[in-house]
Scaffold this active site. Sequence first.
Site, PDB file in Angstrom:
ATOM      1  CB  CYS A 184     -48.702  57.184  41.971  1.00  0.00           C
ATOM      2  SG  CYS A 184     -49.615  55.680  42.337  1.00  0.00           S
ATOM      3  CB  CYS A 187     -50.665  56.741  45.103  1.00  0.00           C
ATOM      4  SG  CYS A 187     -49.642  55.464  44.368  1.00  0.00           S
ATOM      5  CG  ASP A 188     -50.764  60.762  45.411  1.00  0.00           C
ATOM      6  OD1 ASP A 188     -50.973  60.201  46.502  1.00  0.00           O
ATOM      7  OD2 ASP A 188     -49.638  61.025  44.987  1.00  0.00           O
TER       8      ASP A 188
HETATM    9  C1  FAD Z   1     -45.154  60.382  45.245  1.00  0.00           C
HETATM   10  C2  FAD Z   1     -45.532  58.937  45.411  1.00  0.00           C
HETATM   11  C3  FAD Z   1     -46.682  58.611  46.102  1.00  0.00           C
HETATM   12  C4  FAD Z   1     -47.040  57.291  46.266  1.00  0.00           C
HETATM   13  N1  FAD Z   1     -48.162  57.009  46.975  1.00  0.00           N
HETATM   14  C5  FAD Z   1     -48.522  55.718  47.152  1.00  0.00           C
HETATM   15  C6  FAD Z   1     -49.703  55.392  47.885  1.00  0.00           C
HETATM   16  O1  FAD Z   1     -50.435  56.280  48.354  1.00  0.00           O
HETATM   17  N2  FAD Z   1     -50.008  54.081  48.026  1.00  0.00           N
HETATM   18  C7  FAD Z   1     -49.233  53.069  47.493  1.00  0.00           C
HETATM   19  O2  FAD Z   1     -49.560  51.900  47.670  1.00  0.00           O
HETATM   20  N3  FAD Z   1     -48.121  53.365  46.788  1.00  0.00           N
HETATM   21  C8  FAD Z   1     -47.746  54.639  46.610  1.00  0.00           C
HETATM   22  N4  FAD Z   1     -46.634  54.939  45.881  1.00  0.00           N
HETATM   23  C9  FAD Z   1     -45.852  53.833  45.293  1.00  0.00           C
HETATM   24  C10 FAD Z   1     -44.960  53.198  46.375  1.00  0.00           C
HETATM   25  O3  FAD Z   1     -44.205  54.207  46.986  1.00  0.00           O
HETATM   26  C11 FAD Z   1     -44.062  52.158  45.737  1.00  0.00           C
HETATM   27  O4  FAD Z   1     -44.839  51.199  45.080  1.00  0.00           O
HETATM   28  C12 FAD Z   1     -43.215  51.462  46.819  1.00  0.00           C
HETATM   29  O5  FAD Z   1     -42.455  52.414  47.524  1.00  0.00           O
HETATM   30  C13 FAD Z   1     -42.283  50.435  46.187  1.00  0.00           C
HETATM   31  O6  FAD Z   1     -41.492  49.913  47.191  1.00  0.00           O
HETATM   32  P1  FAD Z   1     -40.102  49.210  46.852  1.00  0.00           P
HETATM   33  O7  FAD Z   1     -39.613  48.673  48.150  1.00  0.00           O
HETATM   34  O8  FAD Z   1     -40.272  48.265  45.737  1.00  0.00           O
HETATM   35  O9  FAD Z   1     -39.140  50.354  46.293  1.00  0.00           O
HETATM   36  P2  FAD Z   1     -38.785  51.826  46.753  1.00  0.00           P
HETATM   37  O10 FAD Z   1     -39.753  52.391  47.698  1.00  0.00           O
HETATM   38  O11 FAD Z   1     -38.522  52.546  45.492  1.00  0.00           O
HETATM   39  O12 FAD Z   1     -37.407  51.652  47.536  1.00  0.00           O
HETATM   40  C14 FAD Z   1     -36.235  51.300  46.861  1.00  0.00           C
HETATM   41  C15 FAD Z   1     -35.083  51.255  47.859  1.00  0.00           C
HETATM   42  O13 FAD Z   1     -33.935  50.726  47.207  1.00  0.00           O
HETATM   43  C16 FAD Z   1     -32.808  51.501  47.519  1.00  0.00           C
HETATM   44  N5  FAD Z   1     -31.841  51.335  46.427  1.00  0.00           N
HETATM   45  C17 FAD Z   1     -32.002  51.586  45.103  1.00  0.00           C
HETATM   46  N6  FAD Z   1     -30.883  51.283  44.415  1.00  0.00           N
HETATM   47  C18 FAD Z   1     -29.995  50.824  45.331  1.00  0.00           C
HETATM   48  C19 FAD Z   1     -28.659  50.336  45.266  1.00  0.00           C
HETATM   49  N7  FAD Z   1     -27.991  50.258  44.108  1.00  0.00           N
HETATM   50  N8  FAD Z   1     -28.048  49.974  46.411  1.00  0.00           N
HETATM   51  C20 FAD Z   1     -28.697  50.035  47.597  1.00  0.00           C
HETATM   52  N9  FAD Z   1     -29.979  50.456  47.717  1.00  0.00           N
HETATM   53  C21 FAD Z   1     -30.605  50.850  46.603  1.00  0.00           C
HETATM   54  C22 FAD Z   1     -33.349  52.914  47.693  1.00  0.00           C
HETATM   55  O14 FAD Z   1     -32.478  53.696  48.490  1.00  0.00           O
HETATM   56  C23 FAD Z   1     -34.669  52.605  48.419  1.00  0.00           C
HETATM   57  O15 FAD Z   1     -34.437  52.488  49.787  1.00  0.00           O
HETATM   58  C24 FAD Z   1     -46.234  56.251  45.717  1.00  0.00           C
HETATM   59  C25 FAD Z   1     -45.071  56.572  45.019  1.00  0.00           C
HETATM   60  C26 FAD Z   1     -44.718  57.897  44.864  1.00  0.00           C
HETATM   61  C27 FAD Z   1     -43.454  58.221  44.125  1.00  0.00           C
END
Ligand code: FAD
Length: 362
Positions: A184, A187-188
């Site tokens: 990302c 993000c980074d």
């Molecule tokens: C390395 C990295 C750095 C980042 N840095 C930043 C940053 O600095 N700032 C920023 O704003 N964003 C950052 N992001 C992006 C940010 O992390 C994501 O946009 C955010 O986490 C999305 O949140 P979410 O809740 O949609 O999904 P996710 O964080 O992906 O969470 C998904 C959840 O769903 C669960 N899940 C999936 N499938 C199933 C299933 N079948 N049954 C039950 N549970 C399930 C998983 O276990 C998890 O708990 C970064 C991402 C990465 C990878």
Amino acid sequence: MFSFAGALAGPALPSFASASGTVQTETNRPLAGCQAAADVSPWSFTHFMSSTVENVVIVGTGCAGLTAAIYTGRANLNPLVIEGSLPGGQLTTTSEVENFPGFPHGVDGFQLMQNLREQATKFGARFEQAQVQSVDFGSSPRRLVCGDRVILAKSVIIATGASPRMTGVPGEKELYGGKGVTTCATCDGAFYRKMDVAVIGGGDSAAEEALFLTRFASKVYLVHRRDTLRASKIMADRATSHPKIECVWNAAPVAVEGVEQGAVSGLRVKDVHTGAERTLAVKGVFVAIGHVPNTGPFAAVLDVDEGGYFKPVVGSQVRTRMPGVYVAGDCADHVYRQAITAAGMGCQAAIEAERWLAEHEG
Ligand SMILES: Cc1cc2nc3c(=O)[nH]c(=O)nc-3n(C[C@H](O)[C@H](O)[C@H](O)COP(=O)(O)OP(=O)(O)OC[C@H]3O[C@@H](n4cnc5c(N)ncnc54)[C@H](O)[C@@H]3O)c2cc1C
């Protein structure tokens, strides 16, 4: 204090404290509930079914799921949250988060998610360590199959995120998240001021990430296995003509170097035609070869787009065509994919669920 690591190390399917406070385990299965459901469900003979119908089940514990848990918890809905295989979501895989509002000095990704979880727990959210494998949204209550259990819910918020695609080369996994390999640039990118970095990929996202990184990095290598970008012409032209971007054509990544030092020191690439290898001396490697939305278990019953992302109904970011079923976060957003946008969608989904329940329960 809760630890995501501890949760990961726990049993696959722990006892489950139901909304009514009863605890269901392998030995005290609610047989009556199972039998009642056997008339209508093909799962009933192989799965054990909760007799409790949850107000709202939230699938996922990333920013979207935990924000939805805070809101539905505060609305006295006693939400049940299914953790999935990555408790705390993607942010637990990174160290410093500098763009989440409210933290002028930045915050550790893991700590941020732990804070959200504590906040949700305070308002009555309950957590279950399980993975949703399939669903039946054609029935009421809605059914979610997790291993050998079936969870019943009046409303469901799906916040399962999107997993970044990785190349799988040696060193990538070891140096991912805070050690120089990331997925990302938004993000980074700011962590790589005046440094040389490499972006792997050839599509629009790779071109966009490379262009964004020119704001900080001294030089950006754009590593692609072909001799032209797959990106749209306008993005490709912008990227290839930028003075800070050097395209490394016909090149495939071989390894990310720096594992011994615990920080990226280079990206080893191979010419796909000649086989010749060389190392690009970079401090950051941005993998931009796409994301896989975690929508598989629901894709048969909810609308998804060609990339597999949930497609909410027109006019809403979170409502699906199934009444009482909502989507939130990266699983329904291929554009922004940020912690704050995911949290915002979690909030929207929670308010929608709360209103829907109020309307349908009088
Ligand atoms: C390395 C990295 C750095 C980042 N840095 C930043 C940053 O600095 N700032 C920023 O704003 N964003 C950052 N992001 C992006 C940010 O992390 C994501 O946009 C955010 O986490 C999305 O949140 P979410 O809740 O949609 O999904 P996710 O964080 O992906 O969470 C998904 C959840 O769903 C669960 N899940 C999936 N499938 C199933 C299933 N079948 N049954 C039950 N549970 C399930 C998983 O276990 C998890 O708990 C970064 C991402 C990465 C990878």
